[in-house]
Design a protein around this motif. Structure first.
Motif, PDB file in Angstrom:
ATOM      1  N   LEU A  65     -53.412 108.964  31.222  1.00 44.09           N
ATOM      2  CA  LEU A  65     -54.526 108.382  31.959  1.00 44.09           C
ATOM      3  C   LEU A  65     -54.627 108.933  33.377  1.00 44.09           C
ATOM      4  O   LEU A  65     -53.631 109.345  33.980  1.00 44.09           O
ATOM      5  CB  LEU A  65     -54.365 106.865  32.027  1.00 44.09           C
ATOM      6  CG  LEU A  65     -54.143 106.128  30.696  1.00 44.09           C
ATOM      7  CD1 LEU A  65     -54.107 104.626  30.933  1.00 44.09           C
ATOM      8  CD2 LEU A  65     -55.213 106.494  29.697  1.00 44.09           C
ATOM      9  N   GLY A  66     -55.851 108.902  33.898  1.00 49.60           N
ATOM     10  CA  GLY A  66     -56.091 109.297  35.280  1.00 49.60           C
ATOM     11  C   GLY A  66     -56.206 108.097  36.186  1.00 49.60           C
ATOM     12  O   GLY A  66     -56.739 108.182  37.292  1.00 49.60           O
ATOM     13  N   ASN A  67     -55.705 106.958  35.739  1.00 47.30           N
ATOM     14  CA  ASN A  67     -55.712 105.709  36.505  1.00 47.30           C
ATOM     15  C   ASN A  67     -54.468 104.915  36.121  1.00 47.30           C
ATOM     16  O   ASN A  67     -53.721 105.302  35.225  1.00 47.30           O
ATOM     17  CB  ASN A  67     -56.973 104.891  36.201  1.00 47.30           C
ATOM     18  CG  ASN A  67     -57.091 104.553  34.729  1.00 47.30           C
ATOM     19  OD1 ASN A  67     -57.428 105.415  33.910  1.00 47.30           O
ATOM     20  ND2 ASN A  67     -56.801 103.320  34.365  1.00 47.30           N
ATOM     21  N   GLY A  68     -54.264 103.785  36.786  1.00 46.68           N
ATOM     22  CA  GLY A  68     -53.067 103.012  36.509  1.00 46.68           C
ATOM     23  C   GLY A  68     -53.201 102.096  35.317  1.00 46.68           C
ATOM     24  O   GLY A  68     -54.286 101.602  35.008  1.00 46.68           O
ATOM     25  N   LEU A  69     -52.082 101.862  34.649  1.00 46.53           N
ATOM     26  CA  LEU A  69     -52.023 100.874  33.572  1.00 46.53           C
ATOM     27  C   LEU A  69     -51.933  99.481  34.209  1.00 46.53           C
ATOM     28  O   LEU A  69     -51.417  99.342  35.318  1.00 46.53           O
ATOM     29  CB  LEU A  69     -50.799 101.142  32.701  1.00 46.53           C
ATOM     30  CG  LEU A  69     -50.881 102.392  31.820  1.00 46.53           C
ATOM     31  CD1 LEU A  69     -49.511 102.684  31.218  1.00 46.53           C
ATOM     32  CD2 LEU A  69     -51.912 102.221  30.730  1.00 46.53           C
ATOM     33  N   PRO A  70     -52.393  98.423  33.546  1.00 48.20           N
ATOM     34  CA  PRO A  70     -52.899  98.396  32.179  1.00 48.20           C
ATOM     35  C   PRO A  70     -54.409  98.616  32.051  1.00 48.20           C
ATOM     36  O   PRO A  70     -54.965  98.378  30.976  1.00 48.20           O
ATOM     37  CB  PRO A  70     -52.538  96.978  31.739  1.00 48.20           C
ATOM     38  CG  PRO A  70     -52.679  96.166  32.972  1.00 48.20           C
ATOM     39  CD  PRO A  70     -52.226  97.056  34.089  1.00 48.20           C
ATOM     40  N   SER A  71     -55.073  99.049  33.093  1.00 47.83           N
ATOM     41  CA  SER A  71     -56.502  99.333  32.990  1.00 47.83           C
ATOM     42  C   SER A  71     -56.732 100.534  32.085  1.00 47.83           C
ATOM     43  O   SER A  71     -55.929 101.474  32.076  1.00 47.83           O
ATOM     44  CB  SER A  71     -57.095  99.619  34.366  1.00 47.83           C
ATOM     45  OG  SER A  71     -56.939  98.501  35.215  1.00 47.83           O
ATOM     46  N   ILE A  72     -57.831 100.524  31.343  1.00 46.79           N
ATOM     47  CA  ILE A  72     -58.196 101.649  30.490  1.00 46.79           C
ATOM     48  C   ILE A  72     -59.508 102.225  30.990  1.00 46.79           C
ATOM     49  O   ILE A  72     -60.506 101.512  31.141  1.00 46.79           O
ATOM     50  CB  ILE A  72     -58.356 101.213  29.015  1.00 46.79           C
ATOM     51  CG1 ILE A  72     -57.035 100.656  28.475  1.00 46.79           C
ATOM     52  CG2 ILE A  72     -58.833 102.384  28.162  1.00 46.79           C
ATOM     53  CD1 ILE A  72     -55.893 101.646  28.483  1.00 46.79           C
ATOM     54  N   TYR A  73     -59.494 103.511  31.296  1.00 44.22           N
ATOM     55  CA  TYR A  73     -60.705 104.202  31.723  1.00 44.22           C
ATOM     56  C   TYR A  73     -60.897 105.442  30.856  1.00 44.22           C
ATOM     57  O   TYR A  73     -59.943 106.193  30.651  1.00 44.22           O
ATOM     58  CB  TYR A  73     -60.612 104.610  33.201  1.00 44.22           C
ATOM     59  CG  TYR A  73     -61.837 105.344  33.686  1.00 44.22           C
ATOM     60  CD1 TYR A  73     -62.925 104.637  34.183  1.00 44.22           C
ATOM     61  CD2 TYR A  73     -61.917 106.733  33.628  1.00 44.22           C
ATOM     62  CE1 TYR A  73     -64.072 105.301  34.611  1.00 44.22           C
ATOM     63  CE2 TYR A  73     -63.052 107.404  34.047  1.00 44.22           C
ATOM     64  CZ  TYR A  73     -64.119 106.680  34.544  1.00 44.22           C
ATOM     65  OH  TYR A  73     -65.248 107.336  34.962  1.00 44.22           O
ATOM     66  N   PRO A  74     -62.125 105.618  30.298  1.00 47.02           N
ATOM     67  CA  PRO A  74     -63.286 104.729  30.403  1.00 47.02           C
ATOM     68  C   PRO A  74     -63.136 103.487  29.529  1.00 47.02           C
ATOM     69  O   PRO A  74     -62.401 103.508  28.523  1.00 47.02           O
ATOM     70  CB  PRO A  74     -64.429 105.616  29.910  1.00 47.02           C
ATOM     71  CG  PRO A  74     -63.778 106.547  28.931  1.00 47.02           C
ATOM     72  CD  PRO A  74     -62.421 106.828  29.496  1.00 47.02           C
ATOM     73  N   GLY A  75     -63.835 102.429  29.893  1.00 50.91           N
ATOM     74  CA  GLY A  75     -63.747 101.172  29.169  1.00 50.91           C
ATOM     75  C   GLY A  75     -64.159 101.283  27.713  1.00 50.91           C
ATOM     76  O   GLY A  75     -63.691 100.516  26.871  1.00 50.91           O
ATOM     77  N   THR A  76     -65.015 102.258  27.414  1.00 54.62           N
ATOM     78  CA  THR A  76     -65.477 102.436  26.031  1.00 54.62           C
ATOM     79  C   THR A  76     -64.345 102.875  25.100  1.00 54.62           C
ATOM     80  O   THR A  76     -64.484 102.789  23.883  1.00 54.62           O
ATOM     81  CB  THR A  76     -66.608 103.488  25.966  1.00 54.62           C
ATOM     82  OG1 THR A  76     -66.169 104.680  26.631  1.00 54.62           O
ATOM     83  CG2 THR A  76     -67.868 102.972  26.630  1.00 54.62           C
ATOM     84  N   ASN A  77     -63.235 103.325  25.664  1.00 54.23           N
ATOM     85  CA  ASN A  77     -62.106 103.768  24.838  1.00 54.23           C
ATOM     86  C   ASN A  77     -60.981 102.741  24.770  1.00 54.23           C
ATOM     87  O   ASN A  77     -59.856 103.074  24.377  1.00 54.23           O
ATOM     88  CB  ASN A  77     -61.558 105.105  25.356  1.00 54.23           C
ATOM     89  CG  ASN A  77     -62.414 106.279  24.910  1.00 54.23           C
ATOM     90  OD1 ASN A  77     -63.179 106.172  23.960  1.00 54.23           O
ATOM     91  ND2 ASN A  77     -62.281 107.398  25.594  1.00 54.23           N
ATOM     92  N   GLN A  78     -61.273 101.496  25.141  1.00 50.15           N
ATOM     93  CA  GLN A  78     -60.247 100.456  25.069  1.00 50.15           C
ATOM     94  C   GLN A  78     -59.755 100.251  23.639  1.00 50.15           C
ATOM     95  O   GLN A  78     -58.554 100.097  23.401  1.00 50.15           O
ATOM     96  CB  GLN A  78     -60.791  99.141  25.633  1.00 50.15           C
ATOM     97  CG  GLN A  78     -60.953  99.141  27.143  1.00 50.15           C
ATOM     98  CD  GLN A  78     -61.386  97.794  27.680  1.00 50.15           C
ATOM     99  OE1 GLN A  78     -61.523  96.827  26.938  1.00 50.15           O
ATOM    100  NE2 GLN A  78     -61.626  97.724  28.980  1.00 50.15           N
ATOM    101  N   ASN A  79     -60.686 100.247  22.694  1.00 47.61           N
ATOM    102  CA  ASN A  79     -60.294 100.053  21.302  1.00 47.61           C
ATOM    103  C   ASN A  79     -59.441 101.220  20.805  1.00 47.61           C
ATOM    104  O   ASN A  79     -58.459 101.029  20.073  1.00 47.61           O
ATOM    105  CB  ASN A  79     -61.539  99.900  20.418  1.00 47.61           C
ATOM    106  CG  ASN A  79     -61.184  99.487  18.998  1.00 47.61           C
ATOM    107  OD1 ASN A  79     -60.400  98.564  18.789  1.00 47.61           O
ATOM    108  ND2 ASN A  79     -61.758 100.170  18.021  1.00 47.61           N
ATOM    109  N   LEU A  80     -59.799 102.447  21.227  1.00 44.98           N
ATOM    110  CA  LEU A  80     -59.011 103.622  20.859  1.00 44.98           C
ATOM    111  C   LEU A  80     -57.605 103.518  21.436  1.00 44.98           C
ATOM    112  O   LEU A  80     -56.617 103.819  20.746  1.00 44.98           O
ATOM    113  CB  LEU A  80     -59.705 104.893  21.358  1.00 44.98           C
ATOM    114  CG  LEU A  80     -58.974 106.225  21.115  1.00 44.98           C
ATOM    115  CD1 LEU A  80     -58.744 106.459  19.633  1.00 44.98           C
ATOM    116  CD2 LEU A  80     -59.776 107.384  21.728  1.00 44.98           C
ATOM    117  N   ALA A  81     -57.493 103.090  22.680  1.00 42.42           N
ATOM    118  CA  ALA A  81     -56.180 102.926  23.311  1.00 42.42           C
ATOM    119  C   ALA A  81     -55.342 101.903  22.544  1.00 42.42           C
ATOM    120  O   ALA A  81     -54.140 102.101  22.331  1.00 42.42           O
ATOM    121  CB  ALA A  81     -56.348 102.495  24.762  1.00 42.42           C
TER     122      ALA A  81
END
Length: 253
Positions: A65-81
């Motif tokens: 990720l290019g951001n910190g956990l537990p946030s998921i970016y982009p939000g549209t890939n939350q299910n994929l994560a």
């Protein structure tokens, strides 16, 4: 991650063909116990992760990720994560928890993708894309760099073609990957056909079949002359790679 690792990167606004290819390649590699690393971005990244998951192999993919956990970016890939974690895969970040996805973060993420990968595969990279940055890091780190070429008039392939011009290894068909799979014997397929034939097959596959005249128009746009078009069409039919249906409709076998 154990085993050979592949960093698969490419355009966010990738073509349907590019997305499909990323998924197919990742699935093939993962089915043979090779691990897929990418950046969880939309486009090629997401398709590569999904292809690895589709292999049915546990722990098949790692998302950086290019951001910190537990946030998921982009939000549209939350299910994929979520699917990656459920599959035994890994979400990895070098940033503090809840750090925002600043543009500079993605350069660091790309360096990490290159660092953790044995091989880097670039699919559809524009001239100024982050994929080219990943490729540069890979070369600096002595990693193997492979690139899929594309139409020189397509901006999505401008960076890809420049990487090839600079010395990256070229991938021209799926069968090229069989040399990385010791348990699989390479079949005699598309690597043995001409470039015009490959281009025609790609057009037919991307459009789920085409009328002969529509295919001819696309061939002319790609720089294939009428004479070459008709000859290669005959060759493809004789080799049972395409079939003609009523109304001059053409499909791939």
């Amino acid at each position: 991650m154990e085993g050979i690792t592949w960093g698969i990167v490419g355009a966010r606004k990738a073509s349907i063909a590019g997305l499909h290819l990323a998924s197919r390649i990742a699935k093939l590699l993962a089915e043979n116990q090779q691990k897929i690393i990418s950046g969880l971005a939309i486009g090629i990244d997401a398709s590569a992760h999904q292809g690895a998951l589709d292999s049915g192999q546990q722990s098949s993919t790692l998302a950086i990720l290019g951001n910190g956990l537990p946030s998921i970016y982009p939000g549209t890939n939350q299910n994929l994560a979520r699917k990656i974690i459920q599959n035994g895969g890994v979400l990895l970040s070098q940033f503090y928890p809840y750090s925002r996805a600043y543009p500079a973060n993605f350069l660091n993420r790309n360096r990490l993708i290159a660092g953790l990968s044995d091989n880097i595969l670039v699919i559809e990279a524009s001239e100024q894309s982050g994929s080219r940055v990943t490729a540069r890091y890979a070369l600096e780190q002595g990693k193997n760099l492979y690139v899929i070429p594309g139409d020189i008039s397509n901006p999505n392939y401008k960076g890809s073609n420049q990487l090839i011009k600079s010395g990256a290894e070229i991938i021209t068909c799926m069968e090229d990957f069989y040399e990385f799979l010791p348990k699989v014997q390479s079949p005699r397929l598309n690597c043995e056909i001409s470039r015009p034939q490959n281009m025609l097959l790609n057009e037919i596959q991307q459009n789920n079949g085409l009328n002969r005249e529509d295919l001819k128009a696309k061939a002319l746009h790609l720089g294939i002359t009428s004479e070459v078009f008709y000859q290669e069409l005959i060759n493809l039919e004789n080799d049972q790679k395409i079939k003609f249906l009523p109304g001059d409709f053409i499909q791939v076998y």
